[in-house]
Design a protein around this motif. Structure first.
Motif, PDB file in Angstrom:
ATOM      1  N   ALA A  11     -17.989 -70.873   7.910  1.00  0.00           N
ATOM      2  CA  ALA A  11     -16.887 -71.081   6.542  1.00  0.00           C
ATOM      3  C   ALA A  11     -15.940 -70.961   6.198  1.00  0.00           C
ATOM      4  N   ALA A  12     -15.931 -69.376   5.737  1.00  0.00           N
ATOM      5  CA  ALA A  12     -14.974 -69.044   5.393  1.00  0.00           C
ATOM      6  C   ALA A  12     -13.318 -68.770   5.630  1.00  0.00           C
ATOM      7  N   ASN A  13     -12.806 -68.401   4.981  1.00  0.00           N
ATOM      8  CA  ASN A  13     -11.338 -68.360   4.598  1.00  0.00           C
ATOM      9  C   ASN A  13     -11.138 -66.647   5.390  1.00  0.00           C
ATOM     10  N   GLU A  14     -11.986 -66.090   5.516  1.00  0.00           N
ATOM     11  CA  GLU A  14     -12.048 -64.844   6.032  1.00  0.00           C
ATOM     12  C   GLU A  14     -13.120 -64.325   6.854  1.00  0.00           C
ATOM     13  N   HIS A  15     -13.644 -64.039   7.692  1.00  0.00           N
ATOM     14  CA  HIS A  15     -14.750 -63.185   8.339  1.00  0.00           C
ATOM     15  C   HIS A  15     -14.645 -61.447   8.975  1.00  0.00           C
ATOM     16  N   VAL A  16     -14.834 -60.853   7.416  1.00  0.00           N
ATOM     17  CA  VAL A  16     -15.273 -59.572   8.302  1.00  0.00           C
ATOM     18  C   VAL A  16     -16.087 -59.186   9.130  1.00  0.00           C
ATOM     19  N   ALA A  17     -16.031 -59.311  10.337  1.00  0.00           N
ATOM     20  CA  ALA A  17     -17.192 -59.057  11.039  1.00  0.00           C
ATOM     21  C   ALA A  17     -16.664 -57.319  11.919  1.00  0.00           C
ATOM     22  N   LEU A  18     -17.160 -56.111  10.092  1.00  0.00           N
ATOM     23  CA  LEU A  18     -17.617 -55.359  10.969  1.00  0.00           C
ATOM     24  C   LEU A  18     -18.418 -54.358  11.442  1.00  0.00           C
ATOM     25  N   MET A  19     -18.326 -53.345  12.118  1.00  0.00           N
ATOM     26  CA  MET A  19     -19.625 -53.087  12.812  1.00  0.00           C
ATOM     27  C   MET A  19     -21.221 -52.548  12.004  1.00  0.00           C
ATOM     28  N   PRO A  20     -21.731 -52.425  12.537  1.00  0.00           N
ATOM     29  CA  PRO A  20     -23.457 -52.807  11.264  1.00  0.00           C
ATOM     30  C   PRO A  20     -23.441 -51.324  10.956  1.00  0.00           C
ATOM     31  N   LYS A  21     -23.514 -51.180   9.644  1.00  0.00           N
ATOM     32  CA  LYS A  21     -23.468 -50.763   8.637  1.00  0.00           C
ATOM     33  C   LYS A  21     -22.611 -49.821   7.996  1.00  0.00           C
ATOM     34  N   SER A  22     -21.106 -50.136   8.168  1.00  0.00           N
ATOM     35  CA  SER A  22     -19.733 -49.593   7.926  1.00  0.00           C
ATOM     36  C   SER A  22     -19.518 -50.142   7.103  1.00  0.00           C
ATOM     37  N   ASP A  23     -21.224 -50.984   5.840  1.00  0.00           N
ATOM     38  CA  ASP A  23     -19.677 -51.100   4.781  1.00  0.00           C
ATOM     39  C   ASP A  23     -19.371 -50.988   3.814  1.00  0.00           C
ATOM     40  N   LEU A  24     -19.707 -49.426   3.862  1.00  0.00           N
ATOM     41  CA  LEU A  24     -19.688 -48.562   2.159  1.00  0.00           C
ATOM     42  C   LEU A  24     -18.787 -48.070   2.271  1.00  0.00           C
ATOM     43  N   ALA A  25     -17.791 -46.879   4.002  1.00  0.00           N
ATOM     44  CA  ALA A  25     -16.897 -47.569   3.619  1.00  0.00           C
ATOM     45  C   ALA A  25     -16.284 -47.821   3.639  1.00  0.00           C
ATOM     46  N   LEU A  26     -16.137 -49.149   4.120  1.00  0.00           N
ATOM     47  CA  LEU A  26     -15.279 -50.798   4.242  1.00  0.00           C
ATOM     48  C   LEU A  26     -15.106 -51.014   2.463  1.00  0.00           C
ATOM     49  N   LEU A  27     -16.024 -50.820   1.929  1.00  0.00           N
ATOM     50  CA  LEU A  27     -15.533 -51.045   0.626  1.00  0.00           C
ATOM     51  C   LEU A  27     -15.123 -49.874  -0.458  1.00  0.00           C
ATOM     52  N   TYR A  28     -15.043 -48.709   0.682  1.00  0.00           N
ATOM     53  CA  TYR A  28     -14.144 -47.714  -0.094  1.00  0.00           C
ATOM     54  C   TYR A  28     -13.071 -47.800  -0.279  1.00  0.00           C
ATOM     55  N   GLY A  29     -13.140 -48.087   1.295  1.00  0.00           N
ATOM     56  CA  GLY A  29     -11.891 -48.637   1.740  1.00  0.00           C
ATOM     57  C   GLY A  29     -10.378 -49.678   0.019  1.00  0.00           C
ATOM     58  N   LEU A  30     -11.302 -50.563   0.702  1.00  0.00           N
ATOM     59  CA  LEU A  30     -10.908 -51.505  -0.093  1.00  0.00           C
ATOM     60  C   LEU A  30     -10.253 -51.490  -1.504  1.00  0.00           C
ATOM     61  N   ALA A  31     -11.757 -49.903  -2.096  1.00  0.00           N
ATOM     62  CA  ALA A  31     -10.910 -49.632  -3.234  1.00  0.00           C
ATOM     63  C   ALA A  31     -10.296 -48.918  -3.455  1.00  0.00           C
ATOM     64  N   HIS A  32      -9.680 -48.083  -2.428  1.00  0.00           N
ATOM     65  CA  HIS A  32      -8.331 -47.559  -2.369  1.00  0.00           C
ATOM     66  C   HIS A  32      -7.167 -48.187  -2.173  1.00  0.00           C
ATOM     67  N   LEU A  33      -7.339 -49.315  -1.018  1.00  0.00           N
ATOM     68  CA  LEU A  33      -5.883 -50.658  -1.201  1.00  0.00           C
ATOM     69  C   LEU A  33      -5.917 -50.806  -2.226  1.00  0.00           C
ATOM     70  N   LEU A  34      -7.162 -51.274  -2.977  1.00  0.00           N
ATOM     71  CA  LEU A  34      -6.166 -52.071  -4.339  1.00  0.00           C
ATOM     72  C   LEU A  34      -5.913 -50.759  -5.506  1.00  0.00           C
ATOM     73  N   ILE A  35      -5.994 -49.928  -5.518  1.00  0.00           N
ATOM     74  CA  ILE A  35      -5.966 -48.769  -6.690  1.00  0.00           C
ATOM     75  C   ILE A  35      -4.131 -48.942  -6.088  1.00  0.00           C
ATOM     76  N   GLU A  36      -4.243 -48.466  -4.800  1.00  0.00           N
ATOM     77  CA  GLU A  36      -2.418 -48.488  -4.341  1.00  0.00           C
ATOM     78  C   GLU A  36      -1.763 -49.424  -4.476  1.00  0.00           C
ATOM     79  N   ALA A  37      -2.559 -50.589  -4.478  1.00  0.00           N
ATOM     80  CA  ALA A  37      -1.385 -52.196  -4.434  1.00  0.00           C
ATOM     81  C   ALA A  37      -1.527 -51.855  -6.535  1.00  0.00           C
ATOM     82  N   GLY A  38      -1.988 -51.607  -7.363  1.00  0.00           N
ATOM     83  CA  GLY A  38      -1.973 -51.637  -8.405  1.00  0.00           C
ATOM     84  C   GLY A  38      -2.739 -53.064  -9.653  1.00  0.00           C
ATOM     85  N   ALA A  39      -3.531 -52.770  -8.734  1.00  0.00           N
ATOM     86  CA  ALA A  39      -4.885 -54.187  -9.258  1.00  0.00           C
ATOM     87  C   ALA A  39      -5.510 -53.360  -9.947  1.00  0.00           C
TER      88      ALA A  39
END
Length: 751
Positions: A250-278
């Motif tokens: 039902a999602a607009n975005e399904h992020v089908a990441l590799m199992p147990k790579s979520d910590l890297a993904l969430l750190y990556g999102l934090a980095h990109l949000l910082i870069e984006a001035g968010a």
């Protein structure tokens, strides 16, 4: 729902008192013999009795309908603020599971030939005390432990923790909430200063962006999902999950990441949000600590690196950042996909970090929000007195011990000066021989704990195993030396605390069958038999313990001193903590919905939340040529609950639940010659399971999925825990798969 023409096998109290005087007299004699006194005379209750559901942490309000005093059916309470007239299949069937033929109705003692023999409560309590005291005398006070639950009333948890720790001298005891909520509790405590889920369910309807990480509320928490569907903001739904769950569909975005790579993904999102001035710089500067260190930490998690580590495209990463940064009210939600991990605490905190970073906390429709599992896991986290002292105090703190001793009027030297072993450490203590006696209350360890084949071996090593449960047929009860028959939901009273911190009441609509007693009454009997009953003489009813809970909570983040009584909880549709005496004097009536941190102050002494992070670790059991698949586990059906101890008693819920199965990607199935419905074998280094294959693209290649309800699933799981929370990693292990035989004409169906 139970049809009106179905007769109950239980003894409803009002009918006993009004219609069966002789039976009441007999029961009075029997209860007097076991020390419970006479049954009070009560007038016929109203046609409808309000109660909170006893299955999951959503905490729905139910109406129990009575005919001539007999509980015949339930309907959802349209006025209760949690579910507003909705109920899932488990709620509708909550009465039916009480009438099962395998209810434990009398104490059972295993004989020399291995068979159980029915005994009296007097014999049962004497045996309990004699055997456990003998073990302690020979092997020391720490040689006996207990495993509690998130399934009983808060007052019963409170009493149990006090009886064992302060009365019986049992140092070590943990709850089965270790399996579901320990990660969230530790993450909140470290980040916010207290185990404090900040949200209210109304936030599900107020967000414009909802991010679900390792959570499938459409199946696991359907009433919560209904609240999402009632959101009128046309919200963006983001689901982060390796598997295409019902929620992901039902999602607009399904992020089908590799199992147990979520910590890297969430750190990556934090980095990109910082870069984006968010970054909400004003919020971060005023209300947090450690941002600069966190910014430097995530700076290496650039889009290309994260894409390689997670399997997510760079384009999707930037799309996610755009959606989160563009949201005015972003809420982050997680559950077992995060909690049940070898690095679950830091993963949960990486979600918390995103909320802090963007200032999405303390406002409507925001928050870093952990959805709880069991019906009273929150009560267990606050008041069970297991691995932390009452009200989230610390056993090692002299100040905390003195405070509790004064509130409860007990000698301070009766309070242990060390924290308890956690669940996995208790199991290790059994293996080493340091723990030789175990008391299991309302949980099914032999089924639910990781590496369950070894668990059964460990339980068999014990000198004495006591199981206190509704049913004599659970996997753990079958291994017991002594079974104590307990009442279930609908047969006792007290309170539960749900995911959004709402304290609600459960009601006694019927008497438990035979000699089964409420856990509270069992504890009263055992306290007297042990010789420490005088310590708890003021606690004759659950409401007496509720008074003690209020005192223990005073001045704490979980303060409930403003709650007058059970009647107030019914009148207000439950009350979210904190609700203090001062709140009551100032506000009068509790708000229907109340979120934390609206003033930006957190529970650390400086009032600031912490950014906490770690370098991601490799999975403890990677795949290899011999075991090339990753096994994922989780909720398999909206109609079943954990080990099916209760839900399997309902024919309707059984029909709605699929047979034991494993989901296989079509490419893997074709390569292995597996067709839909084939009998297959799933093998790990610890065990094997025979199940039917479901060929589906819902799982990615080289990944499999099995439901946790199947007894076979935990034969496969890895004995690995998070070092911070001691919570098991159920969600990832290496397995192999092969077809056992081809069966023409076999169709996969429901059991």
């Amino acid at each position: 729902m139970i049809p009106s023409d179905v007769k109950t096998k239980r003894w409803p109290l009002p009918v006993l008192h009004q219609r069966t005087g002789k039976l009441t007299e007999r029961l009075n004699r029997e209860t007097s013999e076991i020390g419970l006194g006479s049954l009070p005379t009560r007038k016929l209750p109203d046609a409808v009795m309000k109660s909170v559901c006893g299955f999951c942490s959503t905490g729905c309000g139910l109406n129990i309908h009575l005919r001539d005093g007999v509980a015949i059916s339930v309907t959802p309470d349209v006025e209760y603020p949690v579910n507003t007239g909705m109920a899932c299949p488990k709620g509708w069937e909550s009465l039916r599971v009480l009438d099962a033929p395998d209810r434990a109705t009398t104490p059972l003692l295993r004989q020399a030939n291995g068979d159980f023999q029915a005994i009296s409560w007097q014999q049962a309590t004497a045996t309990f005390c004699d055997r456990f005291k003998s073990i302690q005398a020979e092997h020391g006070p720490e040689s006996v432990a207990f495993l509690s639950t998130g399934q009983i009333a808060t007052e019963e948890m409170f009493f149990l923790g006090c009886l064992t720790k302060f009365g019986m001298g049992i140092v070590h005891g943990d709850g089965n909430t270790r399996q579901c909520m320990a990660t969230a509790a530790v993450a909140y405590k470290q980040s916010f200063g207290f185990d404090s889920p900040p949200f209210t369910y109304a936030d599900l309807e107020l967000s414009d962006v909802l991010v679900f990480v390792g959570a499938n509320p459409c199946l696991a928490h359907p009433i919560i999902w209904q609240r999402v569907l009632q959101n009128r903001n046309n919200p963006v739904l983001i689901v982060i999950d390796p598997r295409k769950t019902e929620t992901a569909m039902a999602a607009n975005e399904h992020v089908a990441l590799m199992p147990k790579s979520d910590l890297a993904l969430l750190y990556g999102l934090a980095h990109l949000l910082i870069e984006a001035g968010a970054v909400d710089q004003d919020f971060v500067k005023a209300h947090t600590l450690g941002y600069e260190e966190f910014r430097r930490h995530v700076s290496t998690f650039d889009a290309q690196t994260v894409s390689q580590q997670t399997g997510i495209s760079v384009e999707q990463l930037h799309r996610l950042v755009h959606l989160i940064a563009g949201g005015k009210r972003v809420s982050f939600w997680w559950t077992m996909g995060v909690n049940q991990s070898y690095q679950g605490v830091r993963t949960a905190q990486s979600i918390i970090n995103l909320a802090l970073l963007t200032g999405n906390i303390g406002r409507p429709g925001t928050g870093a929000n952990s959805i709880t599992g069991q019906s009273n896991a929150m009560g267990s986290r606050l008041f069970s007195n297991t691995t932390n002292l009452l009200g989230h105090r610390d056993f090692t703190s002299a100040e905390d011990r003195q405070c509790v001793a004064e509130i409860l009027s007990i000698p301070v030297d009766r309070i242990p000066t060390k924290n308890s072993l956690a669940y996995d450490q208790i199991m290790a203590g059994i293996e080493s021989g340091h723990i030789r006696g175990l008391w299991v209350i309302a949980t099914n360890t032999a089924h639910s704990w990781i590496g369950s084949s070894r668990v059964r071996e460990l339980l068999a090593k014990l000198d004495f195993l006591v199981v206190q449960d509704m049913y004599h047929s659970t996997d753990t009860a079958r291994l017991a030396d002594l079974v104590l028959p307990a009442a279930g939901w609908g047969e006792k009273e007290g309170t539960f605390i749900n995911s959004e911190r709402r304290v609600g009441t459960i009601k006694r609509a019927s008497r438990a069958p035979g000699q089964a007693l409420a856990d509270f009454s069992i504890l009263r009997l055992l306290a007297d038999a042990w010789g420490c009953g005088e310590l708890f003489s003021k606690w004759q009813r659950p409401v007496d313990v509720f008074g003690a809970m209020k005192q223990i909570s005073a001045g704490r983040a979980c303060d409930i001193t403003g709650i007058e009584d059970y009647a107030m909880l019914d009148r207000c549709g439950g009350v979210q903590w904190p609700w203090t005496v001062s709140d009551a004097a100032t506000l009068g009536v509790p708000p229907t919905h109340r979120r934390l941190f609206q003033d930006g102050r957190f529970y650390h002494s400086d009032g600031r939340a912490r950014f906490i992070f770690i370098e991601p670790k490799a999975v403890p059991e990677p795949t290899c040529a011999e075991y090339p698949f990753v096994l994922l586990t989780g909720r398999g059906s909206v109609s079943q609950w954990h080990t099916e101890t209760r839900t399997a008693k309902s024919p309707m819920l059984r029909q709605l639940s699929p047979a034991p199965s494993v989901e296989v990607n079509p490419s893997d199935a074709a390569r292995l010659g597996i067709s839909y419905g084939d009998l297959v074998e799933v093998v790990s280094r610890r065990g094997r399971a025979e199940v039917r294959a479901i060929v589906t693209s819902n799982v990615q290649p080289n990944q499999l999925f099995m439901a946790m309800h199947d007894l076979q699933t935990n034969l496969l799981t890895l004995e690995s825990v998070d070092s911070e929370s001691r919570q098991p990693c159920y969600k990832h292990c290496a397995v192999n798969l092969r077809r056992l035989k081809k069966e023409s004409g076999v169709r996969y169906g429901c059991s």
